[in-house]
Structures are given as structure tokens and as C-alpha cells.
Enzyme design. Sequence first.
Site, PDB file in Angstrom:
ATOM      1  NE  ARG A  56       0.814   3.288   2.761  1.00 47.97           N
ATOM      2  CZ  ARG A  56      -0.027   3.661   1.811  1.00 47.97           C
ATOM      3  NH1 ARG A  56       0.218   4.733   1.069  1.00 47.97           N
ATOM      4  NH2 ARG A  56      -1.142   2.976   1.586  1.00 47.97           N
ATOM      5  CE  LYS A 198       4.317  -0.626   2.607  1.00 46.45           C
ATOM      6  NZ  LYS A 198       4.404  -1.993   2.052  1.00 46.45           N
ATOM      7  CG  HIS A 217       2.401  -4.674  -1.329  1.00 42.83           C
ATOM      8  ND1 HIS A 217       1.148  -4.176  -1.069  1.00 42.83           N
ATOM      9  CD2 HIS A 217       3.073  -4.603  -0.158  1.00 42.83           C
ATOM     10  CE1 HIS A 217       1.061  -3.811   0.203  1.00 42.83           C
ATOM     11  NE2 HIS A 217       2.219  -4.059   0.778  1.00 42.83           N
ATOM     12  CB  SER A 235      -2.008  -2.291   4.974  1.00 41.57           C
ATOM     13  OG  SER A 235      -1.959  -2.224   6.377  1.00 41.57           O
ATOM     14  CE  LYS A 239       1.586  -7.643   2.231  1.00 45.88           C
ATOM     15  NZ  LYS A 239       0.667  -6.665   2.850  1.00 45.88           N
ATOM     16  CB  THR A 240       2.416  -9.747   8.512  1.00 47.13           C
ATOM     17  OG1 THR A 240       2.882  -8.671   7.692  1.00 47.13           O
ATOM     18  CG2 THR A 240       3.444 -10.043   9.586  1.00 47.13           C
ATOM     19  CG  ASP A 254       4.937  -5.330   3.200  1.00 45.59           C
ATOM     20  OD1 ASP A 254       3.769  -5.626   2.944  1.00 45.59           O
ATOM     21  OD2 ASP A 254       5.370  -4.164   3.119  1.00 45.59           O
ATOM     22  NE  ARG A 319       1.133  -1.065  10.003  1.00 45.60           N
ATOM     23  CZ  ARG A 319       1.016  -1.735   8.868  1.00 45.60           C
ATOM     24  NH1 ARG A 319       1.744  -2.818   8.668  1.00 45.60           N
ATOM     25  NH2 ARG A 319       0.180  -1.343   7.933  1.00 45.60           N
TER      26      ARG A 319
END
Length: 530
Positions: A56, A198, A217, A235, A239-240, A254, A319
Site C-alpha cells: 500500500r 482496502k 479489521h 498485516s 490473522k489469516t 480480514d 500475497r
Amino acid sequence: MNTVMKTSLLEELLSQQNIQNNLSVASLVEKILSRKEGTLTDTGAVLATTGKYTGRSPKDKFIIRDSISEDKVDWGNVNQPIDEAVFEKLYAKVIAHLKEKDEVFVFNGFAGADKNYRLPIQVINEFAWHNLFARQLFIRPTEEELTAHQPSFTVISAPSFKAEPSIDGTNSEAFILVSFKHKVILIGGTEYAGEIKKSIFSIMNYLLPEQNILSMHCSANVGNEGDVALFFGLSGTGKTTLSADPYRRLVGDDEHAWSSRGVFNIEGGCYAKCINLSEEKEPQIFNAIRFGSVLENVVMDDKSRIPNYENTSLTENTRAAYPLEHIDNIVNPSIAGHPNTIIFLTADASGTLPPISKLTREQAMYHFLSGYTSKLAGTERGVTEPEATFSACFGAPFLPLAPATYAKMLGEKIDQYDTNVFLINTGWTGGSYGIGSRIKLSYTRAMVHAALEGELNHVETTKDEIFGLDIPTQVAGVPDEILVPKNTWRDKQAYEEQAKELALKFHENFKKFSDASAEIAKAGPTYQNR
């Protein structure tokens, strides 16, 4: 430019013969290959690269300051304002740019799995692979829903259109412009697909609180008994990885919302980090990367077409984007009940935060507002090694409203549904980054399991002298000695110096939350530089 003029420009673009509407996965893959936008891996996944923008670009994201946003948006370094005139000129230029292309790709779908609250969206892409990304990440409509689809927000992405800052009023050639008035997100100059994902999340974070719905989030999953867990974290915190549990059904990885009806996923897919991905450690994610998936900035062997997930020569922020259906044990539709357990994830590079601690309500509010982690390399441009960062509500870059708005809602829901909250550190142990080692994933999974199964609700704890956190003295499957960070450091004095330094960073950051109650403010680290 008034709204009518904006609409007419868009309608003119969408009426052209170069528009490819709602293509199937197979058709998009064919387009990607024929246009040489990407290649196929050995599993049939598409692999694309994004040039110099491998993460980003927050300094290039702006919200249009107008009569709609003026009094609602929390303006500052995150939500940078820009004049409506800048948006209008770039909007016209981008539309003209796309009209000259041989093909432009359109996806119509939804954000929000709960039909009572979902947002109809439209994504217009210059690149076919970006359109496949959008198709897999957002919620795909049925044929009947597609017929009646009327988008409420439109994303327009034209990576090959580069702004001229001196003329266009941007910071660089890249720009992400969000207009709540015109209901358009305009993206140019960057090929990083995550900006598309996003930007829609930012829109939902603006709209949902108006309906008394907390946007979050976080990832979410459900146990065999129907118990719901949320995993908050920036990130790279896990989480994933941690929500993709073979013993629990995945709601989403997410972005979620918490309404009076329960939790629902905002997306229809997953956007997982691939760094050091292996079938042994993360089988669900590894096996989800097949035909229809998109790999971003992963290096592949040209002959075998096998991805090398350990290769970081392009970026550490590699990713994989894939639809939820590529995971076997999912909740479909992606809707669940009220959370029993909330886990805040942090990847602490100082190696001083406990691997797991149980939070009081006040501590939960403090750490939610703080949103601490160590920003990992590659997630944003210019970040080359972990650095301490505080991101309010574990998602400040995507929150148009003041953090207190979301924190107040979370506190009310924790109280209403008697939700347990834990802080889990997935970062370093035995020393700081470069000296210690990353906490083993098997240990973290064991801690998560114990928290979700209620095994830590009434266990003996010890108080951390610097952070004031309650640390369980035992967790099944985890060596006792790693639970207290100081015990893992050979140099105890170095530990204390690092821990105290981090504690002071917490205090300094929390000064900006002057409206927080005294009870919440006191729930931070006990060490202060008196």
C-alpha cells in the site's frame, strides 16, 4: 464537476464496446494470459507482479474534503484531505485514459455477506488480473442479483495512468482518491491490487457505524459448538494463518462487521501473505492456491512453474488472493453469531511482550485503541525491517472516522455479550528482532486453542511487572519458560531496557486519546518514566 456530469462520463465509458462485463474466472484467466499480464503456476493459479509498488502507498491516499465529508472524517496524517477540484480533473483524465484502451474489465458484486447490510459495488479495471482479483475478493452475485444490481460505490483502477504531481495536485504519480460525495474511489499509478480491496473496506468503515454496526479489521471463525472467535491484528500478525484452523470453520480472514444479529464477513475471499508458506505449516492456505487464485509478487521457477515462497527478491509482502470456497471448512454464507472470544494479535519485534495474556475490559479498550505491532517489511513502501507502530483499532489506515467511534462500540459489545479478550504476541522471543527468534507457530496455535476452549478463563496467572498484563503460568502444549519473556532472554538487563522502552512508547502514543476514561488510560503498562 457536478454529480450529473460525473455520472454521464461514467455511463459513456461503460457504454463503449471495449467494456468486458462480469467475465467468468476462466475467461479472465484467458485474457490475463493472452494480454501477457501474468503467467500460470503449476497449480493453475495466476501469477502477476506489481512493479515498484509492492505494498500500500498510504502517503498517496486522500479523501475528498467536501460538504459530505467535512464534519465526519477524522482528518490528519491518515485521512489526508484533498480538494474536490483535484478529484474532478483526475476523474475526467482517467475516464478518457480508459476509453482509449482495447479492453476494460468490470465486476459487479457486493461488500457484506449479510443481505440486510451489504453494499452493492462496481469495480472497473484496466488490467484483467485486477478484475480477477476483485471478483475473487468481493462477494459474487447470483445471476438474479446481477440483473438487478445497482452499484452504490464504484472503484476505478487505471495503473498505467500516472499523475503529474505539479499539475494534478498529488504527492506522486500514484493516487488513491476517495469521494464519499460522488461515491467513487479513483486509483492510478500503482499496480498493487491491495489498494482495491482496502479502499472498499474504508468505505464500509465509514458507512456501517451510521447503522450502529461495528466494522472491524479482523478475521473470524466458528467452533464445533457454534462459538465465535475474532482475531484482530495488522498485516503480518497472523490473522489469516490463525483463523484458517482445520478444527474450526472460517467466516473470513480480514474484514468483518458486528451487528445486533452477530458477525458477518465484508468480503468473499482471502488475501493471505505467502512469505515462507508451506503445506506443512499452513495446509489450508497452501491448498487454496489453485486455478482461479491470484499470486502477487511471488517468484516462480520458470521451468517447473513451482512458486518459491521463500524467495523475497521482489518483496516480503508476497500475497495470494482466492475465494473463500477454496477453503474446505467455511461458513456459508459468511455469517455467524456474537463473539465468545476476541484475540488481539501483535508481532512484537522487541521480544518483550508476553506470548499470551488475558485482558480486563479496560485493558482490552486500551490495547484496542493502541493497536500496537511491529510493522513488518514490505507491507508498506519504504519499510525494510520491523519497526514499532501504533495503529488505532488495529486498522487506522482504513478508518475514516475517529478511533473513539469504533472503540466505544467495541466496549459496549464486549459488555453486552460478555466476551473474553486476550492479547497474543506472534513476534519474537529470547531477544529482539535479529537476536531472538519468532515464536513457533505451533506454540501460538496451542495458545489460541486454549483461549478459545475456555482453558484460560480461571487459570493461575502472574503479573508482568512492566506491562501490567496477567500471564497464564501454564498453557497446554507450550513450554512454561517462554510464557514470561524475561525468562527467555540471556541478558536480563537488556530485556528490561527494551521492555521499558516499549512501555514508554505505549504511554506516549496514548496521549492522543485524551478523551479516554481514566480507568482505560490506567490500564496500560505499569512502568512509567517518573
